[in-house]
Every structure is written in C-alpha cells, then in structure tokens.
Design an enzyme around this catalytic site. Structure first.
Site, PDB file in Angstrom:
ATOM      1  N   SER A 136       0.853  -1.176   0.000  1.00 12.97           N
ATOM      2  CA  SER A 136       0.000   0.000   0.000  1.00 12.97           C
ATOM      3  C   SER A 136       0.897   1.236   0.000  1.00 12.97           C
ATOM      4  CB  SER A 136      -0.941  -0.035   1.209  1.00 12.97           C
ATOM      5  OG  SER A 136      -1.809   1.073   1.223  1.00 12.97           O
ATOM      6  N   TYR A 150      -4.600   8.153  -7.259  1.00 16.30           N
ATOM      7  CA  TYR A 150      -3.643   7.131  -6.844  1.00 16.30           C
ATOM      8  C   TYR A 150      -3.968   6.659  -5.425  1.00 16.30           C
ATOM      9  CZ  TYR A 150       0.701   5.328  -4.799  1.00 16.30           C
ATOM     10  OH  TYR A 150       1.629   4.575  -4.112  1.00 16.30           O
ATOM     11  N   LYS A 154      -5.224   3.008  -3.068  1.00 13.45           N
ATOM     12  CA  LYS A 154      -4.601   2.469  -1.862  1.00 13.45           C
ATOM     13  C   LYS A 154      -5.596   2.429  -0.698  1.00 13.45           C
ATOM     14  CE  LYS A 154      -0.587   1.848  -3.773  1.00 13.45           C
ATOM     15  NZ  LYS A 154      -0.118   0.468  -4.072  1.00 13.45           N
TER      16      LYS A 154
END
Length: 279
Positions: A136, A150, A154
C-alpha cells in the site's frame, strides 16, 4: 533446516519488486517473478536458475492472473507468500485526471491486487497457511493533494485487506499491509501522468511543500528487502507496518485532526440521529 518457501511477486521488473526478488532468492526461497514483459526478468532467471520462475503477467487481466497462479502452484507445489507490488502512481488533481487514466489506475493498483489475492486463497485455505503482503502506501492512510486518484486505489486496498484479514485468520492466513513512506524507486517517473492545469498549480505545490514540511527523508529502497523478509518470517505479523520513518508523526497529526473535527461537528451527528424513542 527450514523448507524453502515459494513467493509470488508481482511487479518484479523494477523498483521494490526487483530488489525484493533478488533478496528473496538470496534468502534461499523460490520466486515466481511476474512483469508485463518477462524478457526483463531473464537476467534474474539466468542467475538463479530453477529457483525463479519468470512469468509475463498483466495483473488487470483476471483470466491471466488465474492461469499464472495455477501454473505457479503446479510448478512449485503451492504459493506460500503473495506480494502484491505491481502498480503505478498517477499524479494529478482530481479534475485533471482523465477518465481512462482513472480507470487504469484502479485496474492496476486495486483490481490487480484483488485478482491475485482471490487466486491464491483457495489453496492457501486448503493448506491452512499463507502470507499475503499488500504493498500500500502512507497515502493509503492519508490523502494528499494532487494524488487523490492514486491514493483512492490504496484506500480501497486498505479496506479490502483489513476485511480479508478478519475473514481468513481462521485458516492460518496472515494479511499485512506494507506502508512505504518515501523512497526513490522511480515510481512516479515511470508512471503515466495527467495533463497539468494551471488552475491546480497550487495543489501540486502543496504536495511537494507538504512532504518537505512533514520532515520525510527519502529512505534506501534496498534496505526494505530485509524488512520485507522480517515481516514474512514473523510468527504473528501486523496488519499494517510502515516502511520508512516520519510516517508515525504524520499519522498522529492526521488522526488527531480527524477526531477533533468529528467532535467539533458531533452536534450534527446527533441532529441526524433524531430521537427514535419519539414518534
């Protein structure tokens, strides 16, 4: 003498993946090393011979993932450790990012990890043992400007993995989220980027200013290899572990701020609750 483990490592061609593949093999274990272009992995295969199985794999192709995992299990007899490392970093403000870019980011970083995770679970459950290491980011716990898409991938990985950990604990499977803080791996440089809009120049500046103000110091990517092996070797590994320094202080500030804000606006929570006792 300990038995060699078999690792399935995605994104093994560069950055953390390349360093980790080498370290795992030096440790005496076996690696199924995957990358979009298997030719890049040839030098690794030449050095380590039958210890490594290079595979071409696009993690966004679910059928290809299932086939790769099945091939690996047939070849080595099972997968002991899965490392979901494949991914890229799309830099850009939310409005700057194109629709196809956003979908591609989620396909690789989140769905790619989901497909490989699902593919290894049946045999791990059958053996009642296994490790799943999800790469992660500190950005999976704190969202910064110009990295929203982005970091959304995660955040999604964090939620999926935390639920998964509770679901598979009964089968002796451990799930750990690895949270790198700041490392010069070339991730951003090797990733597709959005078209900058001058309207969001301040957001990009805030990203870099914020990282500097937080006191993050770039770590040594090679040093993460020993940390990775330590996590895999731990009898009771954590659900989350930071790789690199500065993350704890950033998280203390982040969570203190969240709680303070929620407490400040708790009157609205109570307003929204209503009074179920009254009709």
């Amino acid at each position: 003498m300990t038995t060699a483990r078999t690792w399935f490592l995605t994104g093994a061609s560069r950055g953390f993946g390349a360093l980790w593949a080498e370290a795992i093999l030096e440790h005496g274990d076996q690696v199924v090393a995957t990358a979009r272009d298997a030719e890049v992995l040839k030098p690794l295969a030449d050095r380590y011979g039958s210890q490594v199985m290079p595979l071409a794999l696009d993690v966004t192709d679910r059928a290809a993932v299932d086939t790769a995992v099945h091939t690996a299990e047939e070849h080595f007899g099972g997968i002991d450790v899965l490392v979901n490392n494949a991914g890229h970093m799309l830099v850009g403000a939310v409005e700057e990012v194109g629709a196809e870019q956003a979908r591609a980011q989620m396909d690789v970083n989140y769905f790619g990890a989901l497909w490989t995770t699902r593919a290894v679970l049946p045999k791990m459950r059958e053996r009642r043992a296994g490790r799943i290491l999800q790469v992660s980011s500190l950005g999976g716990l704190i969202a910064y400007p110009a990295l929203g898409i982005y970091q959304a991938t995660k955040f999604a990985m964090e939620a999926m993995s935390q639920s998964l950990a509770a679901e598979v604990e009964a089968y002796g499977i451990h799930v750990t989220l690895i949270e790198p803080v700041m490392f010069p791996t070339g991730l951003a440089e090797n990733s597709p980027q959005s078209q900058p809009d001058p309207a969001y120049a301040h957001a990009r500046q805030a990203l870099f200013t914020g990282a500097s103000a937080s006191g993050f110091v770039p770590g040594d990517p090679a040093a993460t290899s020993q940390a990775l092996l330590a996590v895999a070797d731990a009898p009771n590994p954590p659900l989350r572990v930071l790789f690199g320094t500065g993350g704890l202080d950033a998280l203390r500030t982040e969570y203190a701020g969240r709680l303070a804000s929620l407490e400040e606006w708790d009157h609205l929570a109570r307003l929204a609750q209503g009074n179920p006792a009254q009709k």
